[in-house]
Structures are given as structure tokens and as C-alpha cells.
Enzyme design. Structure first.
Site, short mmCIF file in Angstrom:
data_model
loop_
_atom_site.label_atom_id
_atom_site.label_comp_id
_atom_site.label_asym_id
_atom_site.label_seq_id
_atom_site.Cartn_x
_atom_site.Cartn_y
_atom_site.Cartn_z
N CYS A 118 44.97 36.57 8.84
CA CYS A 118 43.74 35.90 8.42
C CYS A 118 42.75 35.74 9.57
O CYS A 118 41.77 35.02 9.44
CB CYS A 118 44.05 34.55 7.79
SG CYS A 118 44.87 33.43 8.91
N GLU A 152 50.07 32.45 15.72
CA GLU A 152 48.92 32.62 16.61
C GLU A 152 49.23 32.28 18.06
O GLU A 152 48.34 32.24 18.90
CB GLU A 152 47.70 31.85 16.09
CG GLU A 152 47.96 30.43 15.65
CD GLU A 152 46.74 29.78 15.00
OE1 GLU A 152 45.67 30.41 14.96
OE2 GLU A 152 46.86 28.64 14.55
N ARG A 210 38.74 32.69 24.09
CA ARG A 210 37.95 33.31 23.02
C ARG A 210 36.51 32.84 22.99
O ARG A 210 35.66 33.41 22.34
CB ARG A 210 38.62 33.05 21.66
CG ARG A 210 38.69 31.58 21.31
CD ARG A 210 39.57 31.34 20.10
NE ARG A 210 38.85 31.41 18.85
CZ ARG A 210 39.38 31.12 17.66
NH1 ARG A 210 40.65 30.76 17.57
NH2 ARG A 210 38.69 31.19 16.56
N ASN A 254 42.82 35.72 15.98
CA ASN A 254 41.84 35.26 16.98
C ASN A 254 42.57 34.55 18.12
O ASN A 254 42.39 34.86 19.29
CB ASN A 254 40.83 34.29 16.36
CG ASN A 254 40.21 34.84 15.09
OD1 ASN A 254 40.12 36.04 14.94
ND2 ASN A 254 39.82 33.97 14.19
N ASP A 255 43.39 33.57 17.73
CA ASP A 255 44.12 32.86 18.78
C ASP A 255 45.21 33.72 19.39
O ASP A 255 45.45 33.67 20.59
CB ASP A 255 44.71 31.56 18.22
CG ASP A 255 43.66 30.45 18.20
OD1 ASP A 255 42.93 30.34 19.19
OD2 ASP A 255 43.57 29.74 17.20
N ARG A 258 44.80 25.26 5.17
CA ARG A 258 45.42 25.03 6.48
C ARG A 258 45.31 23.56 6.86
O ARG A 258 44.25 22.95 6.69
CB ARG A 258 44.70 25.89 7.53
CG ARG A 258 45.22 25.66 8.92
CD ARG A 258 44.62 26.62 9.89
NE ARG A 258 43.24 26.31 10.20
CZ ARG A 258 42.48 27.06 10.99
NH1 ARG A 258 42.98 28.18 11.51
NH2 ARG A 258 41.25 26.72 11.25
N ARG A 278 39.78 26.83 6.03
CA ARG A 278 39.76 25.99 7.25
C ARG A 278 39.29 24.61 6.82
O ARG A 278 38.13 24.45 6.42
CB ARG A 278 38.82 26.58 8.29
CG ARG A 278 39.30 27.89 8.91
CD ARG A 278 38.29 28.36 9.95
NE ARG A 278 38.77 29.43 10.79
CZ ARG A 278 38.55 30.72 10.56
NH1 ARG A 278 37.86 31.10 9.52
NH2 ARG A 278 39.01 31.63 11.39
N HIS A 320 34.21 29.75 17.02
CA HIS A 320 34.16 29.37 15.61
C HIS A 320 32.75 29.45 15.04
O HIS A 320 32.57 29.76 13.88
CB HIS A 320 34.76 27.99 15.42
CG HIS A 320 36.24 28.06 15.32
ND1 HIS A 320 37.05 27.84 16.40
CD2 HIS A 320 37.05 28.41 14.30
CE1 HIS A 320 38.30 28.03 16.04
NE2 HIS A 320 38.33 28.37 14.76
C1 PEP Z 1 42.91 32.55 14.16
O1 PEP Z 1 43.19 31.94 15.19
O2 PEP Z 1 42.95 33.79 14.07
C2 PEP Z 1 42.50 31.82 12.96
C3 PEP Z 1 42.42 32.42 11.79
O3 PEP Z 1 42.22 30.51 13.07
P1 PEP Z 1 40.92 29.92 13.83
O4 PEP Z 1 39.98 31.06 14.09
O5 PEP Z 1 40.35 28.90 12.93
O6 PEP Z 1 41.49 29.35 15.08
MG MG Z 2 43.57 29.81 15.17
#
Ligand code: PEP
Ligand code: MG
Length: 757
Positions: free
Chosen positions: A676, A605, A639, A628-629, A507, A471, A364
Site C-alpha cells: 500500500c 515497513e 523520506r 514508503n517507510d 490503519r 490513513r 506525506h
Molecule cells: C508506507 O510507509 O508506505 C505507508 C503506506 O504509510 P505512510 O506513508 O502513511 O507512512
Molecule cells: Mg508508513
């Protein structure tokens, strides 16, 4: 053998001085393997040679003086083969290198094992004996096991700068030092190093020397006084309920924190040149070690008390240090494991770059840095971060390079590059009011991700059609308690008003994983597989409801709110969250607010959600992929872990197929489907997402103009053809090369470089 091994490693790891620790190790290993000599050579990568760093049995005067070119001698052979070399008569071996002064010609038997960390040879550990013989298999295994453990110690010492200073002492060429890490936010950053120390981790405190002895003593005395005051207040509060003997404990603690007790020992160390935190660590650790080795159980348990005292004083020292932290006009923020909050604390407009030893480009903190358009290097495990305070530093965020104290020539080069960057951004300005439309007329909505410090003005200036992901964690991370409903409402309202009439997708709180609240600690063995996101807020409906009501109240009069649920694994979670949202809606309506029920969506995710895309889509208004997740969970790659960062790629064929399945499931139910995650801002991915049929893409404001540019250079027909081609490929590397080539062919090669992560 196992016990010996454990003892050696424990002894070495707990030693304060890295050089002495290695010297101790060679002594112990020589004894354990009944060998006359044991030595450690460390690889000086910049000079491509092994340097003798510690020895028992060879000429001690050769330490740090003798170096062996990387491709020569038996030491070089061990490094090349990357496995043990076991020779009964070394001087007869064709690779034997006679080095004057080392005095090794009297030894025949040779066993050398490479010290490897994360696929990289860091050095070589050898044992030698006069009598010719091959070392036995268990001895070979012992040395190899020891070397794997030693590797972790050396890697840590590299991060704290201990290795560099050892090798530098030997012979460091003058000029810029260059290190590499994971490129995590593109761009060139030039500025002055400001090091942030991790909070509350006595073990992680590095040894550092100070010139300001009186200043450090003063800091210590303040911290000790604050610690004593804590115990006095605590004692007074508890006295009425405590038996006499327990009461005296608090007096003992107070006395220990006196300047004549533990304090005096720490002051002595500071006077010998150590900084206060390092001196505290040494004193606490030596007392703890002493107590833990005693036979008396009562006294052994007192080790915990001493550790506790140490942590308490350290907390005060660090609090003072943070308060005194001086940011530079162009700050290159450096730390062992930086957090989003560390970045947010840097005064606005002064953050020029970020270097973090831990974490990867999907952490993050890296996402935040990209949102802020700040060049960033993660996983910079080799950078001697604690020696970078006040040093001039250049970061190349495209290639993950860090240059310390660069030459004038290098500085000029990078200034030119930064200028080119600014020109590219300025040339993209003209796209601001144009749609993201392909040459054959297909459109896609481009939205922004905000929240992790994203700037609303920047998003609107970039031509965003709304917020695809807000976020909400930041207001929670920046406080020392949960923000009240009213505090939240004010923040949410600002965002809704600024973007109105464009939609804003908020979110629900997604803490856990790498986003920890200091006032709501979540202890997890596997934080990304544990209690996080919706799992926490459904278990705490009071947190969920306060937030939902704040969002709903904030939307009054604008009605451009959309609500999104993170980390959904199962339809029951969707049902329960919808029930709570309806309750919050009813509550807010009952209060007399006139609002509309917002659209509700689910973040896709977790792999299970992909397989149930249709069932989920049936229940809500839209789906949004958190790539991402999703990538993390499909590829089983943390990650946040720099060690496996090379495996993390959202262009992996398995991830692409999952995305197709989500789009199909969502569209079958007539729902809007967006993405996203960071993938939406990856130039190599955007055409594929466009061709898959996503209705909108949400990315950081900094990426928006560039992605629009890509869409406008291609036709949907060409994008669909590229998608078909990559779906026939079997690896992310091939897919990435294919897409980069396609961009280069239309003259967008510069973008690939800019988007390289
Ligand atoms: C993701 O997981 O792709 C996402 C957009 O949320 P975050 O990166 O905040 O976990
Ligand atoms: Mg996420």
C-alpha cells in the site's frame, strides 16, 4: 582560528540584511587572514556568470557591476575545479582575466575557494594580497571551512529570495523565471501564488517589504493587545500563589508589550516599510543579542523572556494572517514546509498546484497531493517563495519545473499539455469496470489509499475494489484535541458504508515522523526512528482503545472492516496490539453491538519485520507492505529530506529482495499479502509487484486507471521475465531504465512520463 570562524559565522548569520551580511563577512575574513582584499562572487546561473557581490579591497564601485563568465578568469577556474586555487602571482597565471574597474592588478597572491551547497557551486570566496606568496595550508583550510558555512547561509538566502533580488537588481532578463525542484505529483498546474508562512518560528520569518503600512500597524496593535491580555489573565490567575517580586514580572511583560515600549520600536520599523512579522523579528533579535552579550547572568537570562514575548506576539500575528489568507480561484499553494493540514485548508476545488521548499516526493504532503491529483513540486529550495504572492505561476509536475510569470507562448504550450492530460484520463474511463487482468488471464485486486483527504467518490469512480489503506490521521490532524470516540465512529462509518460490501482496511493511528499533532507534541531528535506509530499508541492504550472501539462500532451491520497495525518492529508489539483489539471487541460486544471480529493485518515497513515475515504472518490475517517507510529504513534515507531524495528509490535491488521475502513469508502461512505504499502506483514498479505474487495493490485513486491499463497490456509470463531480468541488476537506475523501456516498447511511454517522480 576556530573561535574567529565561529564568531564570523555567528555575526553574519544573525545579520538582518543579506547584502550587508556579506559585506561584513569580507571585512572580517580579510582581517583574519591578514589580506588586503577579500571578495565574494555569486553565481548567476541563468546568465552563466559570477557577479561581484561584496568586497573589501577591490573597487567598491564594481559591486554588482562586474561579472565574470563562468568559464573565464581565476574565479571561473575555482568554480570549474570545485576546490581551492592557491596562486602566488596571479597576474602571471594563464587564466588571469584583466577586468577594468576592479583594480586588482596590484594584487599578486590569490586564494579562491568555491562555495558549494549540495553539490552545486553557488559562488566563489577569494582573498588577495599585494606581496607574492602562496597562502599557507591552515589559511586555505580556514577559508574552505568558512565557505562551507557560508554556503548554507547563501542557500537559505536563495530560498527566501534574497539572492535572486540581489542578482536581479544587477541585470535580470525580462520574461519567465524558471526554477526546479523534485517532481512529486505529476500534471500541469496553472494558477496564482498563495504563500503560507510557517507558524511560530521567529528565526524563519523572512524580511519582506509592505505597501500597506497602516494595515500592518493595525495587525501589530491587535497582536500586542492580545499578548497583554494573556499576561493580565495569567497574572491574575497566579497572583494568589506568587510572591510579590514575581508578580511584578507580569506587569513588566504587559508594559513591554505596550505601544510605547517594544511596540513603538516595531512600529518605527514598519513605518520604514517592513512588514509586521519581519519588524517584530528584528526588534526581538536585537534585544536578545544585546542581552546575551552582557556579563550579568540575571540580565542574560532575560533574553529568554524577550524571545518568549516575541513568539507570543508572532503567534497572534500569524493567526490573524492565516485568518486573512486569501485563496485564489486557482491557488498554487507555496510554503517553506507545507503540511497535510495546509493543503486540507484550501477551499475545495481551488487547489491547482503545490510548491514546498522542504520535503520530498515521499513526504506525506506529497502523498496527499497525489491523492488529490494536484501537481506538486517538493524540495524547491531555489524558488524565491516569498516573492511569489499573487504572481502567475505554472507548475510542471512531471519534470519538477516552476515557471513564474510565464510568457503567453509558454502559457499556451502548457494549456495544450493540460488538455492532453484530460484526454488521456477520459480515454482511461472505459477501464473502470474491467478487471486488472493480464493478457494471459492472471488477476490482481486494485484497491485505493484514502484518508489523507482522498475522495470516496473519486475512488469508486476509478473502479477500486476496496480500500487497501485508510490513513486515520486526518481527523486527528484537523482538530486541536483528540477526536472523541463518537466523532471517530461517525467518520469511520461513512467510509464503511460508502464502500460496502467492499473491504475497508483502516490503519490504527500512525502519528510521529512527519505527522505531528499540535496538541500532542512529540519532540524527537530523529523523528522517523523515534516514538511513532504503534510505539505511541501501545504506550497510550487509552488512545488505541478509543479508536479501536470506534472502528468496531462503526462496522456494525456491514462487517467490511479490516484493521491494520503500523510500524511493527517486533512480534511482541503484534501480540500486545491483538490483546487490546480483543479487549475492544469484547467491550463493544458487551455494549450489545452485534459485530464480527474484523481481519487484522500488519504493515511491513520496518526491515526487522521483513526478516520475521513468517512469524508475524502466523499471528495475523494479512500483511501489507508500506513501501514508503520500508524504502526509507532499508536505504537509510529520510523520506522527508530533499537533500537525499535522489537516493530514495523503491526499485533499489535491496528493496525488491525485501518485498520478495515478505510475499514468500506471508504465503507460506497462507496469508493475503498486499502493498500500500506509493510504489504500488509507480508504473515502473507495478509489473514487478504483479510478478512477485502480491495478492492486491493499493494506491491513490488518481493512479488506479493507469496501473490497470499497464497490467492489461502485459502477460504474467512477460512480467515474470522482466522480474528475473531486474533481479540480476545492481542499481535502481538500471532497473528503472529497464522497466521504462519495457513500457515504451508497448506504447506506454506517456505513462512513464506521467508517473515520473
Ligand atoms: C508506507 O510507509 O508506505 C505507508 C503506506 O504509510 P505512510 O506513508 O502513511 O507512512
Ligand atoms: Mg508508513
Amino acid at each position: 582560528m576556530l573561535n574567529t570562524l565561529r564568531r564570523i559565522i555567528q555575526e553574519v548569520a544573525s545579520h538582518q540584511d543579506f547584502e550587508e551580511a556579506l559585506q561584513l563577512m569580507v571585512k572580517r575574513v580579510a582581517k583574519a587572514l591578514h589580506s588586503e582584499a577579500c571578495s565574494i562572487f555569486l553565481l548567476n546561473r541563468r546568465r552563466s556568470e559570477y557577479v561581484l557581490i561584496a568586497t573589501k579591497g577591490l573597487n567598491p564601485k564594481a559591486i554588482k557591476k562586474v561579472c565574470i563568465p563562468i568559464n573565464q578568469g581565476l574565479v571561473g577556474l575555482v568554480g570549474e575545479k570545485e576546490e581551492p586555487v592557491n596562486i602566488s602571482d596571479a597576474p602571471k597565471h594563464p587564466r588571469f582575466l584583466y577586468v577594468p574597474h576592479v583594480q586588482e592588478d596590484r594584487f599578486s597572491a590569490f586564494l579562491g575557494t568555491p562555495i558549494i551547497y549540495h553539490r552545486q557551486v553557488l559562488g566563489v570566496l577569494i582573498v588577495q594580497q599585494a606581496e607574492p606568496r602562496r597562502y599557507e595550508e591552515p589559511e586555505e583550510a580556514f577559508l574552505a571551512t568558512l565557505a562551507t558555512q557560508l554556503a548554507a547561509i547563501i542557500a537559505h538566502a536563495e530560498a527566501t529570495g534574497a539572492v535572486a533580488s540581489l542578482l536581479d537588481n544587477y541585470a535580470e532578463p525580462k520574461g519567465a523565471s524558471t526554477y526546479s525542484g523534485i517532481p512529486s505529483s505529476p500534471g500541469v498546474g496553472m494558477g496564482t501564488g498563495v504563500v503560507v508562512y510557517p507558524l511560530l518560528d521567529l528565526e524563519g520569518i523572512p524580511d519582506r517589504l509592505t505597501d500597506d503600512i497602516e494595515g500592518e500597524i493595525q495587525l501589530l496593535e491587535q497582536a500586542l493587545a492580545a499578548g497583554r491580555e494573556d499576561f493580565r489573565v495569567l497574572g491574575e490567575r497566579l497572583y494568589p500563589n506568587l510572591p510579590i517580586e514575581e508578580r511584578s514580572l507580569f506587569d513588566v511583560y504587559q508594559r513591554m508589550l505596550d505601544t510605547s515600549d517594544l511596540g513603538a520600536e516595531i512600529v518605527r520599523l514598519i513605518r520604514s516599510g517592513h512588514w509586521a512579522q519581519g519588524a517584530l523579528k528584528q526588534v526581538i533579535q536585537s534585544h536578545v543579542q544585546h542581552l546575551e552579550n552582557l556579563d550579568n547572568e540575571y540580565l542574560r537570562e532575560r533574553a529568554i523572556d524577550i524571545k518568549d514575548l516575541g513568539h507570543r506576539v508572532l503567534a497572534y500575528l500569524q493567526r490573524n494572517e492565516r485568518a486573512l489568507l486569501q485563496y485564489a480561484d486557482k491557488t498554487i499553494l507555496i510554503g517553506e514546509q507545507l503540511t497535510a493540514a495546509d493543503l486540507a485548508e484550501v477551499p475545495e476545488g481551488t487547489l491547482a498546484g503545490v510548491i514546498s521548499v522542504k520535503g520530498s516526493s515521499s513526504s506525506h504532503v506529497a502523498i496527499l497531493a497525489r491523492a488529490m491529483n494536484v501537481p506538486t513540486i517538493m524540495g524547491a529550495s531555489e524558488v524565491p517563495i516569498y516573492n511569489l504572492e499573487n504572481k502567475e505561476i505554472i507548475i510542471d509536475g512531471y519534470y519538477g519545473q516552476v515557471y513564474i510569470e510565464p510568457s503567453a507562448l509558454l502559457r499556451e504550450e502548457f494549456e495544450k499539455l493540460a488538455e492532453e492530460e484530460r484526454e488521456l484520463d477520459a480515454s482511461l474511463e472505459v477501464l473502470r469496470d474491467l478487471p486488472a487482468q493480464s493478457k494471459d488471464g492472471h488477476r490482481i485486486a486494485l484497491m485505493v489509499n484514502t484518508g489523507l483527504g482522498g475522495d470516496v467518490g473519486l475512488s469508486l469512480a476509478a473502479g477500486a475494489e476496496g480500500v487497501g489503506l485508510y490513513r486515520t490521521e486526518m481527523p486527528f490532524l484537523m482538530r486541536d484535541r483528540f477526536p472523541s470516540g463518537e466523532e471517530q465512529r461517525v467518520i469511520y462509518r461513512q467510509l464503511l458504508v460508502s464502500f460496502s460490501p467492499r473491504p475497508v482496511t483502516m490503519r490504527m493511528l500512525d502519528i510521529g515522523g512527519d505527522k505531528a499533532l499540535s496538541y500532542f507534541p512529540v519532540e524527537e531528535d530523529n523523528p522517523f526512528l523515534g516514538w511513532r506509530g504503534i510505539r505511541i499508541t501501545l504506550d497510550h492504550p487509552e488512545i488505541f482503545l478509543v479508536q479501536a472501539r470506534a472502528m468496531l462500532r462503526a462496522s456494525e451491520g456491514y462487517n467490511n472492516l479490516r484493521i491494520m497495525l503500523p510500524m511493527i518492529t517486533d512480534v511482541s508489539e503484534v501480540d500486545e496490539a491483538l490483546r487490546l483489539l480483543k479487549k475492544a471487541f469484547a467491550d463493544v460486544c458487551d455494549e450489545g453491538h452485534s459485530i464480527e471480529m474484523p481481519q487484522v493485518g500488519v504493515m511491513m515497513e520496518v526491515p526487522s519485520a521483513v526478516y520475521q515475515a513468517r512469524a508475524i504472518a502466523k499471528r495475523v490475517d494479512f500483511l501489507s507492505v508500506g513501501s514508503n517507510d520500508l524504502t526509507q529504513y532499508i536505504l537509510a534515507v529520510d523520506r522527508n529530506n530533499a537533500r537525499v531524495a535522489n537516493l530514495f528509490d523503491s526499485l533499489h535491488p535491496a528493496v525488491l529482495r525485501a518485498l520478495l521475502q515478505v510475499v514468500e513469508g506471508g504465503h507460506q502461512e497462507g496469508r493475503h499479502v498486499s502493498i500500500c505504499g506509493e510504489m504500488a502506483g509507480d508504473p515502473a514498479a507495478i509489473l514487478l509487484l504483479f510478478a512477485m505474487g502480491f495478492d492486491s495493490l493499493s494506491m491513490s485513486a488518481a493512479s488506479l486507471a493507469r496501473m490497470k491499463w499497464v497490467i492489461r497490456q502485459f502477460s504474467m509470463k512477460k512480467a515474470a521475465k522482466l522480474l528475473q531480468e531486474v533481479l540480476g541488476m545492481e542499481s535502481a537506475v538500471m532497473i528503472r531504465c529497464h522497466m521504462e523501456l519495457a513500457l515504451e516498447q508497448v506504447g506506454l511511454g506517456g505513462l512513464v512520463r506521467a508517473g515520473k517522480r
